[in-house]
Design an enzyme around this catalytic site. Structure first.
Site, PDB file in Angstrom:
ATOM      1  N   TRP A  24     -43.984 -65.160 -18.746  1.00 42.08           N
ATOM      2  CA  TRP A  24     -43.643 -63.949 -17.969  1.00 42.08           C
ATOM      3  C   TRP A  24     -42.714 -64.035 -16.861  1.00 42.08           C
ATOM      4  CZ3 TRP A  24     -45.961 -61.901 -13.482  1.00 42.08           C
ATOM      5  CH2 TRP A  24     -46.815 -62.956 -12.452  1.00 42.08           C
ATOM      6  N   ASP A  25     -42.386 -65.052 -16.320  1.00 43.75           N
ATOM      7  CA  ASP A  25     -41.653 -65.231 -15.341  1.00 43.75           C
ATOM      8  C   ASP A  25     -40.239 -64.667 -15.465  1.00 43.75           C
ATOM      9  OD1 ASP A  25     -43.161 -67.275 -15.430  1.00 43.75           O
ATOM     10  OD2 ASP A  25     -42.296 -68.854 -14.553  1.00 43.75           O
ATOM     11  N   GLU A  55     -54.016 -68.697 -10.798  1.00 43.95           N
ATOM     12  CA  GLU A  55     -54.829 -69.272 -11.746  1.00 43.95           C
ATOM     13  C   GLU A  55     -55.827 -70.300 -11.193  1.00 43.95           C
ATOM     14  OE1 GLU A  55     -50.958 -69.546 -15.122  1.00 43.95           O
ATOM     15  OE2 GLU A  55     -51.243 -71.130 -13.474  1.00 43.95           O
ATOM     16  N   LYS A 111     -53.697 -69.550  -5.493  1.00 42.38           N
ATOM     17  CA  LYS A 111     -52.617 -70.307  -5.962  1.00 42.38           C
ATOM     18  C   LYS A 111     -51.414 -69.316  -5.640  1.00 42.38           C
ATOM     19  CE  LYS A 111     -50.470 -72.276  -9.951  1.00 42.38           C
ATOM     20  NZ  LYS A 111     -50.551 -72.729 -11.442  1.00 42.38           N
ATOM     21  N   GLN A 112     -51.362 -68.180  -6.049  1.00 42.43           N
ATOM     22  CA  GLN A 112     -50.452 -67.086  -5.813  1.00 42.43           C
ATOM     23  C   GLN A 112     -51.282 -65.651  -5.606  1.00 42.43           C
ATOM     24  OE1 GLN A 112     -48.254 -67.772  -9.691  1.00 42.43           O
ATOM     25  NE2 GLN A 112     -47.663 -65.561  -8.946  1.00 42.43           N
TER      26      GLN A 112
END
Length: 769
Positions: free
Chosen positions: A357-358, A488, A601-602
């Protein structure tokens, strides 16, 4: 962090050879041209630790999944990016002794990646057999103008002796992937033959039957004059080459120029591989190294015209942004809709697959602004062509009636990721793919794309959301259960705010897209309804009901959107509280401990607020940023750029600059101690976003372009280039003014600090800050 590379505006420079840094340098100094790529492995033998890496775009292997507990719906394979036959090899001998930097004394070692011209160079002195000193100068490039050609010039000078220098140029097909699940080699060698001055090797991937042909041609020069030494032909089952040697006097040099043609069955009929590969190698040798390089250099110069970002007063930031832009441009060129932007590009094996998806979430903004619109359109068409597989993927998980779930990881449209919390739950990827269609259209005005391709993708994705979302009687709201967001470090959660938000946005946008196609192309609209078996009157009422009644976690006391239900049940610690010796936590903590922690994580909530920024006030952005940023460990390469953009928006310029350097120098300084596995290619686009969308304040709303530039105090000035709706412009920002320079034949309008500005063709306008 590792900080062993010199600062330079246009080059990455490593001075002194440290074997402990070698694998990291192999990644950092990688080169590519969109069709193939090569880690910075040495041409000569090297017995130290190394990750051999030669890659051919679009070629993959379905390595059998290795899991302890098989679950229904698991993919049977994980698509591996393939380490292909080694075509750069040139064994070097000095009076019969192998040159090996792991075994000899190395002095004055300098490795250079010239990003402006797109080549890799090395120079060093080596002492062999105790007293024989040689000076080596090597340069190589993968032609970005002739994308099936690799060229190497390798010179050895006898510094203090007279003797024999030998070269053995070769192609080695006995190659393995370090990440093979069962230690299997993925290639068969179908043909290996060598003649004087030439060699050819053809490999075939097992199972997928990709064919790759590698042809080698070379010239030998003594003191810069071409010679014809005796050539010994070497032909083994999986290794072909020649050996030549010549006697040189002290101070004299022997040089080999090696030319390689690399072709694959993606672009050549298998029966023509040999002829085409040999033709490429022979043509390259005939043209010569200097002429080939001149064409390559000119093509790179044109790429830099449209994609360069200039920063004055901060060489660290300048080097970093060019490093990221360079790798993006050499990874993807947009010439083939079968290719995509792999997370490691041509720099390593880790992650597998070629598409995440990046691409839609991070890379498309870069290509939209720096390349012709056709480049981004190719990335969207890539997903359109995989729509049947996306429908199959959804069906495997129990979804029906044309619902489409795009894969988290893929090489051919089929999901190949084998971790359940990713495969089954990280479904937010659907939202990024839908949003990319909208993003493309609002920057190009290409509404025809909806009728041609986009509407079918949007409907498939929306049908998935409609079935995946359920109604909660307890809440009297629609909910989404058992998901994993971009963060994640939390799995199998309920009502991830970002996923819910993107799902609702998709539902609304698909209904809008239906109306656009209906009103602009009624005949095509009717055709599409039949193709999709869609009755809007039957399906859209549920879409509308969900979009108006979705549950979004929110904390009234903090006035902050909650990342998911129950987030505040966790012990609320700050990232600064962590012991630095335990970071990154994913390399020191158990997975159980990570999942129970509140560390992020983000921050997916900030990700959603970045994507849909126009829906939120600055006060809302600031409250959520102040809550989530201290809890975020940024152990996703995709995290710092979003923080940088939002920080700029809310006036936290120092924090934005800190996050910019973290994303821009992530690989150069090896923040996460993993660059030896390959670079973070897709997050490199986030570096570009940090400047253009962050400091530059570039936005596109309602088909209008907005700029609100800010400048860090560390910079004297910066400039970037943009394409918007066919108009090409340059933006220069200083502490006192913003200049918009037209490179377009048309007049165009935009907004700078929310004030309308008109720019005449090929002229400029200056706005005081």
């Amino acid at each position: 962090m590792k900080e062993y590379l010199k600062y330079d505006e246009w080059e990455i420079i490593e001075e002194g050879f440290d074997p402990n840094n070698h694998e990291a340098s192999e990644s950092i100094f990688s080169i590519g041209n969109g069709k193939m790529g090569q880690r910075a492995n040495f041409e000569e033998k090297y017995s130290g630790k190394t990750l051999q890496g030669s890659y051919v775009a679009g070629v993959y292997y379905p390595d059998k999944t290795r899991v302890g507990w098989w679950k229904n719906g698991y993919p049977e394979y994980f698509a591996k990016v393939l380490n292909s036959p080694n075509y750069i090899g040139i064994n070097v001998t000095i009076d019969g002794t192998d040159l090996d930097l792991n075994k000899c004394t190395v002095e004055n070692f300098v490795r250079t990646l010239n990003m402006q011209e797109g080549f890799l160079a090395r120079e060093f002195d080596a002492i062999i057999d105790g007293n024989k000193k040689i000076h080596v100068s090597a340069k190589r490039f993968l032609s970005i103008s002739e994308t099936e050609i690799a060229a190497i010039r390798y010179e050895v000078k006898a510094s203090n002796f007279s003797g024999k220098i030998g070269f053995s140029p070769y192609i080695d097909g006995d190659i393995k992937n370090e990440d093979s699940n069962y230690d299997e080699k993925f290639w068969n060698v179908l043909n290996a033959e060598s003649t004087e001055g030439e060699a050819y090797l053809e490999s075939q991937t097992k199972k997928t039957d990709f064919r790759c042909g590698f042809a080698m041609n070379y010239k030998v020069l003594k003191n810069d004059s071409e010679i014809s030494p005796k050539q010994e032909v070497i032909q083994l089952t999986k290794w072909v080459g020649n050996h030549i040697e010549d006697t040189v006097a002290e101070g004299e040099s022997l040089t080999i120029e090696k030319y390689v043609g690399v072709v694959s069955s993606l672009n050549s009929d298998p029966k023509d591989l040999k002829a085409n590969a040999l033709k490429q190698a022979q043509a390259a040798a005939s043209k010569g190294f200097n002429a080939l390089f001149a064409e390559h250099k000119a093509t790179w110069a044109e790429k830099w015209v449209h994609s360069d970002i200039v920063i004055k007063g901060d060489v660290s930031a300048q080097q970093a942004i060019r490093f990221n832009i360079f790798h993006l441009n050499q990874t993807y060129t947009g010439e083939d809709d079968r290719l995509n932007v792999g997370p490691k590009g041509f720099t390593g094996e880790k992650y597998g697959g070629t598409t995440y998806w990046d691409t839609e979430a991070y890379c498309i903004p870069f290509f939209l602004m720096t390349s012709p619109s056709e480049v981004t359109r190719q990335l969207l068409v890539y997903r359109y062509k995989h729509l049947p597989r996306a429908i199959e993927n959804a069906a495997k998980l129990g979804f029906t009636d044309g619902a489409a779930l795009y894969p988290m990881v893929t090489a051919n449209g089929e999901e190949c990721h084998n971790e359940w919390e990713i495969t089954f739950e990280e479904i937010h990827r659907n939202g990024a793919i839908a949003y990319a269609i909208h993003n493309y259209i609002r920057h190009t005005g290409d509404y025809a794309y909806l009728a041609d391709y986009g509407l079918e993708v949007l409907v498939g994705i929306t049908r998935f959301w409609s079935q995946r979302i359920t109604y909660s009687e307890a809440r009297k709201k629609f909910v989404m259960l058992g998901v994993t967001g971009p963060n994640e470090y939390e799995n199998n959660i309920n009502n991830n705010w970002y996923t819910n938000k993107m799902a609702v946005w998709c539902l609304k946008y698909t209904m809008e897209a239906l109306d656009i196609v209906k009103n602009s192309n009624a005949a095509r609209y009717d055709e599409l309804l039949k193709v999709m078996n869609l009755d809007p009157a039957a399906e859209t009422p549920r879409w509308k009901e969900i979009s108006e009644n979705m549950h979004f976690p929110y904390n009234e006391d903090l006035q902050v959107f909650m990342q998911q239900d129950g987030f505040m049940d966790k012990e609320q610690l700050m990232a600064d509280d962590l012991n630095p010796a335990e970071r990154p936590i994913n390399q020191h903590w158990s997975w159980d401990r990570i999942l129970r922690s509140n560390f992020i994580k983000q921050a997916d909530t900030l990700q959603g607020m970045y994507v849909l920024e126009e829906e939120f006030s600055n006060e809302e952005l600031e409250r959520n940023f102040d809550f989530y940023e201290p809890r975020t460990v940024h152990e996703s390469s995709l995290s710092p750029c979003v923080h940088s953009i939002i920080a700029t928006k809310i006036g936290k310029i120092e924090k934005a600059y800190e996050m910019y350097l973290r994303t821009a120098r992530l690989d150069l300084d090896d923040y996460n101690a993993e660059v030896h596995e390959g670079l973070h290619i897709t997050s490199m686009a986030g570096t570009w976003m940090s400047i253009v969308e962050g400091f530059g304040g570039k936005r596109a709303y309602d088909e209008k372009l907005y700029l609100s530039p800010m400048i860090p105090e560390q910079w004297d000035e910066y400039a970037f280039r943009l394409r918007f709706k066919g108009n090409d412009m340059e933006v220069r920002v200083s502490a006192t003014e913003v200049e918009v320079i037209s490179h377009s034949s048309n007049n165009f309008d935009l907004f700078v600090y929310d004030k309308a500005v008109s720019v005449e063709a090929n002229k400029s306008v200056t706005i005081k800050r």
